[in-house]
Design a protein around this motif. Sequence first.
Motif, PDB file in Angstrom:
ATOM      1  N   ASN A  57       0.871  -1.176   0.000  1.00  0.00           N
ATOM      2  CA  ASN A  57       0.000   0.000   0.000  1.00  0.00           C
ATOM      3  C   ASN A  57       0.909   1.227   0.000  1.00  0.00           C
ATOM      4  O   ASN A  57       2.101   1.117  -0.251  1.00  0.00           O
ATOM      5  N   GLN A  58       0.360   2.336   0.276  1.00  0.00           N
ATOM      6  CA  GLN A  58       1.169   3.555   0.336  1.00  0.00           C
ATOM      7  C   GLN A  58       1.103   4.162   1.729  1.00  0.00           C
ATOM      8  O   GLN A  58       1.002   5.375   1.889  1.00  0.00           O
ATOM      9  N   ILE A  59       1.197   3.309   2.728  1.00  0.00           N
ATOM     10  CA  ILE A  59       1.169   3.751   4.124  1.00  0.00           C
ATOM     11  C   ILE A  59       2.500   4.432   4.419  1.00  0.00           C
ATOM     12  O   ILE A  59       3.567   3.865   4.203  1.00  0.00           O
ATOM     13  N   CYS A  60       2.438   5.674   4.892  1.00  0.00           N
ATOM     14  CA  CYS A  60       3.652   6.465   5.138  1.00  0.00           C
ATOM     15  C   CYS A  60       4.092   6.449   6.595  1.00  0.00           C
ATOM     16  O   CYS A  60       5.251   6.712   6.884  1.00  0.00           O
ATOM     17  N   GLY A  61       3.174   6.176   7.499  1.00  0.00           N
ATOM     18  CA  GLY A  61       3.506   6.188   8.914  1.00  0.00           C
ATOM     19  C   GLY A  61       2.477   5.421   9.717  1.00  0.00           C
ATOM     20  O   GLY A  61       1.371   5.161   9.246  1.00  0.00           O
ATOM     21  N   ILE A  62       2.879   5.054  10.923  1.00  0.00           N
ATOM     22  CA  ILE A  62       1.987   4.357  11.836  1.00  0.00           C
ATOM     23  C   ILE A  62       1.831   5.245  13.067  1.00  0.00           C
ATOM     24  O   ILE A  62       2.821   5.596  13.714  1.00  0.00           O
ATOM     25  N   PHE A  63       0.583   5.598  13.373  1.00  0.00           N
ATOM     26  CA  PHE A  63       0.292   6.507  14.476  1.00  0.00           C
ATOM     27  C   PHE A  63      -0.185   5.737  15.700  1.00  0.00           C
ATOM     28  O   PHE A  63      -0.659   4.602  15.591  1.00  0.00           O
ATOM     29  N   ASP A  80       4.602  -5.114   4.840  1.00  0.00           N
ATOM     30  CA  ASP A  80       5.625  -5.266   3.810  1.00  0.00           C
ATOM     31  C   ASP A  80       5.316  -4.369   2.600  1.00  0.00           C
ATOM     32  O   ASP A  80       4.172  -4.180   2.223  1.00  0.00           O
ATOM     33  N   MET A  81       6.354  -3.812   2.011  1.00  0.00           N
ATOM     34  CA  MET A  81       6.270  -3.019   0.778  1.00  0.00           C
ATOM     35  C   MET A  81       5.333  -1.812   0.880  1.00  0.00           C
ATOM     36  O   MET A  81       4.410  -1.638   0.099  1.00  0.00           O
ATOM     37  N   ASN A  82       5.585  -0.979   1.873  1.00  0.00           N
ATOM     38  CA  ASN A  82       4.873   0.286   2.005  1.00  0.00           C
ATOM     39  C   ASN A  82       5.882   1.420   1.934  1.00  0.00           C
ATOM     40  O   ASN A  82       7.022   1.216   1.479  1.00  0.00           O
ATOM     41  N   LEU A  83       5.499   2.580   2.373  1.00  0.00           N
ATOM     42  CA  LEU A  83       6.368   3.760   2.370  1.00  0.00           C
ATOM     43  C   LEU A  83       6.594   4.276   3.787  1.00  0.00           C
ATOM     44  O   LEU A  83       6.843   5.455   3.984  1.00  0.00           O
ATOM     45  N   ILE A  84       6.502   3.396   4.757  1.00  0.00           N
ATOM     46  CA  ILE A  84       6.552   3.791   6.168  1.00  0.00           C
ATOM     47  C   ILE A  84       7.902   4.409   6.506  1.00  0.00           C
ATOM     48  O   ILE A  84       8.948   3.791   6.334  1.00  0.00           O
ATOM     49  N   GLU A  85       7.843   5.653   6.987  1.00  0.00           N
ATOM     50  CA  GLU A  85       9.042   6.375   7.396  1.00  0.00           C
ATOM     51  C   GLU A  85       9.152   6.504   8.913  1.00  0.00           C
ATOM     52  O   GLU A  85      10.223   6.756   9.429  1.00  0.00           O
ATOM     53  N   LEU A 100       7.773  -5.546   8.863  1.00  0.00           N
ATOM     54  CA  LEU A 100       8.029  -4.155   8.483  1.00  0.00           C
ATOM     55  C   LEU A 100       9.042  -4.058   7.346  1.00  0.00           C
ATOM     56  O   LEU A 100       9.584  -2.986   7.093  1.00  0.00           O
ATOM     57  N   SER A 101       9.284  -5.146   6.655  1.00  0.00           N
ATOM     58  CA  SER A 101      10.310  -5.153   5.610  1.00  0.00           C
ATOM     59  C   SER A 101       9.904  -4.298   4.411  1.00  0.00           C
ATOM     60  O   SER A 101       8.728  -4.023   4.188  1.00  0.00           O
ATOM     61  N   ARG A 102      10.892  -3.860   3.679  1.00  0.00           N
ATOM     62  CA  ARG A 102      10.754  -3.063   2.460  1.00  0.00           C
ATOM     63  C   ARG A 102       9.913  -1.804   2.669  1.00  0.00           C
ATOM     64  O   ARG A 102       8.926  -1.557   1.997  1.00  0.00           O
ATOM     65  N   ASN A 103      10.340  -1.025   3.648  1.00  0.00           N
ATOM     66  CA  ASN A 103       9.758   0.281   3.931  1.00  0.00           C
ATOM     67  C   ASN A 103      10.880   1.309   3.937  1.00  0.00           C
ATOM     68  O   ASN A 103      12.002   1.008   3.540  1.00  0.00           O
TER      69      ASN A 103
END
Length: 85
Positions: free
Chosen positions: A20-26, A42-47, A65-68
Amino acid sequence: IPLSITRNLVGINRFLLRNNQICGIFSNDFSKLSQILYLDFDMNLIEFIELNSFSRLTNLAHLVLSRNRLNQLNLSTFNSLINLQ
């Protein structure tokens, strides 16, 4: 992750959020999912992952949390995950 997505998922034990395009976890994203055993980001944009994001997920055994885009993590983020393998 909008609360509207997780609000009605009470009782699930696996949540796959891959590619997906999840950028962060709040901190409030998973407050209603205390029974969750498996979370896959896996495979998101989590910063970033806010502190206490997983504090109510004491049953969580698997967290992917891989490939973020995570560059840095506060180790106390995972303190409540006593069943994490």
